[in-house]
Design a protein around this motif. Structure first.
Motif, PDB file in Angstrom:
ATOM      1  N   PRO A  52       0.803  -1.221   0.000  1.00  0.00           N
ATOM      2  CA  PRO A  52       0.000   0.000   0.000  1.00  0.00           C
ATOM      3  C   PRO A  52       0.838   1.275   0.000  1.00  0.00           C
ATOM      4  CG  PRO A  52       0.081  -0.897   2.200  1.00  0.00           C
ATOM      5  CD  PRO A  52       0.792  -1.889   1.312  1.00  0.00           C
ATOM      6  N   CYS A  53       2.128   1.172   0.337  1.00  0.00           N
ATOM      7  CA  CYS A  53       2.962   2.377   0.492  1.00  0.00           C
ATOM      8  C   CYS A  53       4.265   2.275  -0.296  1.00  0.00           C
ATOM      9  CB  CYS A  53       3.281   2.602   1.964  1.00  0.00           C
ATOM     10  SG  CYS A  53       1.848   2.742   3.046  1.00  0.00           S
ATOM     11  N   PRO A  54       4.208   2.067  -1.625  1.00  0.00           N
ATOM     12  CA  PRO A  54       5.445   1.990  -2.424  1.00  0.00           C
ATOM     13  C   PRO A  54       6.065   3.381  -2.586  1.00  0.00           C
ATOM     14  CG  PRO A  54       3.533   1.881  -3.870  1.00  0.00           C
ATOM     15  CD  PRO A  54       3.005   1.902  -2.459  1.00  0.00           C
ATOM     16  N   LEU A  55       7.238   3.563  -2.034  1.00  0.00           N
ATOM     17  CA  LEU A  55       7.864   4.881  -2.040  1.00  0.00           C
ATOM     18  C   LEU A  55       8.402   5.239  -3.426  1.00  0.00           C
ATOM     19  CD1 LEU A  55       9.782   4.848   1.368  1.00  0.00           C
ATOM     20  CD2 LEU A  55       7.834   6.278   0.742  1.00  0.00           C
ATOM     21  N   VAL A  56       8.043   6.414  -3.898  1.00  0.00           N
ATOM     22  CA  VAL A  56       8.570   6.972  -5.142  1.00  0.00           C
ATOM     23  C   VAL A  56       9.671   7.979  -4.828  1.00  0.00           C
ATOM     24  CG1 VAL A  56       8.007   8.362  -7.182  1.00  0.00           C
ATOM     25  CG2 VAL A  56       6.430   6.582  -6.397  1.00  0.00           C
ATOM     26  N   GLU A  57       9.475   8.780  -3.785  1.00  0.00           N
ATOM     27  CA  GLU A  57      10.471   9.785  -3.395  1.00  0.00           C
ATOM     28  C   GLU A  57      10.232  10.203  -1.953  1.00  0.00           C
ATOM     29  OE1 GLU A  57      11.955  14.333  -4.571  1.00  0.00           O
ATOM     30  OE2 GLU A  57      10.752  13.208  -6.007  1.00  0.00           O
ATOM     31  N   VAL A  58      11.317  10.457  -1.235  1.00  0.00           N
ATOM     32  CA  VAL A  58      11.256  11.078   0.082  1.00  0.00           C
ATOM     33  C   VAL A  58      12.012  12.396  -0.023  1.00  0.00           C
ATOM     34  CG1 VAL A  58      11.756  10.865   2.544  1.00  0.00           C
ATOM     35  CG2 VAL A  58      11.217   8.817   1.206  1.00  0.00           C
ATOM     36  N   MET A  59      11.344  13.492   0.285  1.00  0.00           N
ATOM     37  CA  MET A  59      11.921  14.816   0.137  1.00  0.00           C
ATOM     38  C   MET A  59      12.602  15.267   1.433  1.00  0.00           C
ATOM     39  SD  MET A  59       8.683  16.349  -2.059  1.00  0.00           S
ATOM     40  CE  MET A  59       9.316  18.034  -2.116  1.00  0.00           C
ATOM     41  N   GLU A  60      13.563  16.164   1.318  1.00  0.00           N
ATOM     42  CA  GLU A  60      14.258  16.707   2.481  1.00  0.00           C
ATOM     43  C   GLU A  60      13.320  17.587   3.300  1.00  0.00           C
ATOM     44  OE1 GLU A  60      17.338  16.186   3.457  1.00  0.00           O
ATOM     45  OE2 GLU A  60      18.343  15.288   1.718  1.00  0.00           O
ATOM     46  N   ALA A  61      13.645  17.777   4.559  1.00  0.00           N
ATOM     47  CA  ALA A  61      12.852  18.648   5.421  1.00  0.00           C
ATOM     48  C   ALA A  61      12.776  20.056   4.836  1.00  0.00           C
ATOM     49  CB  ALA A  61      13.455  18.689   6.820  1.00  0.00           C
ATOM     50  N   GLY A  62      11.573  20.573   4.728  1.00  0.00           N
ATOM     51  CA  GLY A  62      11.366  21.912   4.212  1.00  0.00           C
ATOM     52  C   GLY A  62      11.352  22.023   2.707  1.00  0.00           C
ATOM     53  N   GLN A  63      11.749  20.962   2.003  1.00  0.00           N
ATOM     54  CA  GLN A  63      11.817  21.016   0.543  1.00  0.00           C
ATOM     55  C   GLN A  63      10.408  20.994  -0.054  1.00  0.00           C
ATOM     56  OE1 GLN A  63      14.016  17.760  -1.150  1.00  0.00           O
ATOM     57  NE2 GLN A  63      13.754  18.455  -3.258  1.00  0.00           N
ATOM     58  N   THR A  64      10.172  21.832  -1.048  1.00  0.00           N
ATOM     59  CA  THR A  64       8.855  21.911  -1.674  1.00  0.00           C
ATOM     60  C   THR A  64       8.862  21.483  -3.133  1.00  0.00           C
ATOM     61  OG1 THR A  64       9.218  24.241  -2.245  1.00  0.00           O
ATOM     62  CG2 THR A  64       8.120  23.775  -0.139  1.00  0.00           C
ATOM     63  N   ALA A  65      10.055  21.316  -3.727  1.00  0.00           N
ATOM     64  CA  ALA A  65      10.162  20.930  -5.140  1.00  0.00           C
ATOM     65  C   ALA A  65      10.651  19.492  -5.240  1.00  0.00           C
ATOM     66  CB  ALA A  65      11.112  21.867  -5.883  1.00  0.00           C
ATOM     67  N   PRO A  66       9.798  18.565  -5.655  1.00  0.00           N
ATOM     68  CA  PRO A  66      10.232  17.163  -5.763  1.00  0.00           C
ATOM     69  C   PRO A  66      11.135  16.944  -6.971  1.00  0.00           C
ATOM     70  CG  PRO A  66       8.012  17.396  -6.590  1.00  0.00           C
ATOM     71  CD  PRO A  66       8.387  18.744  -6.039  1.00  0.00           C
ATOM     72  N   GLN A  67      11.872  15.846  -6.947  1.00  0.00           N
ATOM     73  CA  GLN A  67      12.713  15.499  -8.089  1.00  0.00           C
ATOM     74  C   GLN A  67      11.893  14.969  -9.255  1.00  0.00           C
ATOM     75  OE1 GLN A  67      15.664  12.737  -6.636  1.00  0.00           O
ATOM     76  NE2 GLN A  67      16.816  14.323  -5.554  1.00  0.00           N
ATOM     77  N   VAL A  68      10.730  14.394  -8.972  1.00  0.00           N
ATOM     78  CA  VAL A  68       9.954  13.726 -10.021  1.00  0.00           C
ATOM     79  C   VAL A  68       9.076  14.676 -10.829  1.00  0.00           C
ATOM     80  CG1 VAL A  68       9.944  11.475  -8.882  1.00  0.00           C
ATOM     81  CG2 VAL A  68       8.131  13.153  -8.354  1.00  0.00           C
ATOM     82  N   ALA A  69       9.054  15.963 -10.439  1.00  0.00           N
ATOM     83  CA  ALA A  69       8.192  16.906 -11.151  1.00  0.00           C
ATOM     84  C   ALA A  69       8.693  18.333 -10.958  1.00  0.00           C
ATOM     85  CB  ALA A  69       6.751  16.798 -10.670  1.00  0.00           C
ATOM     86  N   ASP A  70       8.518  19.150 -11.969  1.00  0.00           N
ATOM     87  CA  ASP A  70       8.791  20.580 -11.861  1.00  0.00           C
ATOM     88  C   ASP A  70       7.571  21.207 -11.197  1.00  0.00           C
ATOM     89  OD1 ASP A  70       9.578  23.184 -12.124  1.00  0.00           O
ATOM     90  OD2 ASP A  70       9.278  23.296 -14.295  1.00  0.00           O
ATOM     91  N   ALA A  71       7.507  21.042  -9.885  1.00  0.00           N
ATOM     92  CA  ALA A  71       6.269  21.325  -9.170  1.00  0.00           C
ATOM     93  C   ALA A  71       6.555  21.882  -7.794  1.00  0.00           C
ATOM     94  CB  ALA A  71       5.431  20.050  -9.047  1.00  0.00           C
ATOM     95  N   ASP A  72       5.521  22.411  -7.176  1.00  0.00           N
ATOM     96  CA  ASP A  72       5.532  22.835  -5.787  1.00  0.00           C
ATOM     97  C   ASP A  72       4.464  22.024  -5.076  1.00  0.00           C
ATOM     98  OD1 ASP A  72       5.090  24.142  -3.309  1.00  0.00           O
ATOM     99  OD2 ASP A  72       5.724  26.067  -4.135  1.00  0.00           O
ATOM    100  N   ILE A  73       4.892  21.173  -4.154  1.00  0.00           N
ATOM    101  CA  ILE A  73       3.920  20.260  -3.547  1.00  0.00           C
ATOM    102  C   ILE A  73       2.944  20.980  -2.619  1.00  0.00           C
ATOM    103  CG2 ILE A  73       5.173  18.088  -3.835  1.00  0.00           C
ATOM    104  CD1 ILE A  73       5.228  19.796  -0.507  1.00  0.00           C
ATOM    105  N   ARG A  74       3.165  22.276  -2.382  1.00  0.00           N
ATOM    106  CA  ARG A  74       2.222  23.040  -1.554  1.00  0.00           C
ATOM    107  C   ARG A  74       0.990  23.501  -2.337  1.00  0.00           C
ATOM    108  NH1 ARG A  74       6.441  27.515   0.365  1.00  0.00           N
ATOM    109  NH2 ARG A  74       6.720  27.411  -1.910  1.00  0.00           N
TER     110      ARG A  74
END
Length: 256
Positions: A52-74
Motif C-alpha cells: 500500500p505504500c510503495p515509495l517513489v520519493e522522500v523529500m528533504e525537510a522543508g523542501q517543496t520541489a520534488p525530483q519527479v516533477a517541476d512542481a511545488d507540492i504546496r
C-alpha cells in the motif's frame, strides 16, 4: 495533456477534481507530509508495507520541489487534507499557509498510474466512464506496525468484466511501484467490506455483479487511515483521488 499545464491549472485553482484519467502514462503519486519528528517511524512503516505504500520519493525537510516533477507540492495537487492530532481537520486547495520548514514529504505510488494500461488492454474503467472518484474502502487486512503507525489496509476497487480479470492481473502486476497486482478478488466481505455502495472514500460505482467482479488493489490512502490511530500533531495528505501528477513516464508503458 501535459503534466506541467495540468499542475499549473491546479496551482491557479482552476482544476480541483480527481486526477484519474489525466496525463495518461505519467506516474501519479499520493502525498504524505509530516513533521520531522515522525519521519523515521513513517519511513519504516512504508518499508514494512510496500504494497500500500510503495515509495517513489522522500523529500528533504522543508523542501517543496520534488525530483519527479517541476512542481511545488504546496500548491500543485488539486486538493489536500489536513489531520490534526489524528482527526480530519479540513480539506483545502493549497497548503502554503500551514507549511513549515520541518515538514518532510513522502511521495507514494498510485494505481491511477496503470489505468491507461488497463484501458489499452481493453478493460473498461467504470469510475472514469461515470465521472466519479474511484471507490476506496477500509479493510480488515492488517499492516505491519512501525513506531506509532499501525492499522489496516485501505483498498481501491475496480469492477472488472469477468472474462478480463486475468488480463487485469497480468497488466497491473508489472506496475510494482504503483501497488502492483490486486490484494483481493471478489467476496468483499472476506476483507471486511460490507457494502460496495458505501465506500469510505471516493464514490460508489454502478456495475452489473453478474457480469463483473470487484477487484481490490492496495491503496495509498492507507497512511491516512494509519494517521487516525497514530495521531501525529499534524499530517497533510492528498485528498483521496487527487494526486500529484509527475513529469515521469512510467517505463512499464514502454516495456509493455
Amino acid at each position: 495533456m501535459e503534466p506541467y499545464k495540468v499542475r499549473t491549472a491546479m496551482r491557479n485553482e482552476e482544476k480541483n477534481g480527481t486526477t484519474s484519467g489525466f496525463c495518461e502514462g505519467y506516474i501519479q503519486t499520493n502525498m504524505v507530509t509530516l513533521p520531522k519528528e515522525y519521519v523515521f517511524d513513517f519511513l519504516l512503516f512504508c518499508m514494512r508495507n510496500p504494497k500500500p505504500c510503495p515509495l517513489v520519493e522522500v523529500m528533504e525537510a522543508g523542501q517543496t520541489a520534488p525530483q519527479v516533477a517541476d512542481a511545488d507540492i504546496r500548491t500543485d495537487l488539486p486538493r489536500y487534507r489536513i489531520y490534526r492530532d489524528g482527526k480530519f481537520s479540513e480539506e483545502v486547495l493549497n497548503i502554503s499557509d500551514v507549511w513549515r520548514e520541518d515538514f518532510v514529504t513522502f511521495l507514494i505510488g498510485c494505481s491511477f498510474t496503470f489505468e491507461k494500461a488497463l484501458l489499452d488492454g481493453g478493460i473498461p474503467l467504470f469510475h472514469q466512464e461515470q465521472e466519479k472518484v474511484v471507490p476506496m474502502f477500509d479493510t480488515t487486512i492488517p499492516l505491519d506496525p512501525a513506531g506509532i503507525f499501525q492499522g489496516n489496509m485501505v483498498v481501491s476497487m475496480r469492477a472488472i468484466p469477468n472474462h478480463l480479470i486475468d488480463q487485469a492481473l497480468t497488466i497491473s502486476d508489472r506496475f510494482e511501484q504503483s501497488h502492483g497486482s490486486p490484494v483481493h478478488i471478489g467476496s468483499p466481505e472476506e476483507i471486511g467490506i460490507t457494502d460496495l455502495h458505501n465506500p469510505d472514500y471516493g464514490e460508489a460505482v454502478d456495475f452489473d455483479p453478474a457480469e463483473a467482479t470487484p477487484v481490490f488493489w492496495a491503496c495509498g490512502v492507507t497512511p491516512q487511515n494509519a494517521a487516525l490511530q497514530a495521531k501525529p500533531s499534524i499530517m497533510i495528505t492528498h485528498a483521496p483521488g487527487h494526486m500529484l501528477i509527475t513529469d515521469q513516464l512510467d517505463p512499464n508503458y514502454e516495456n509493455g
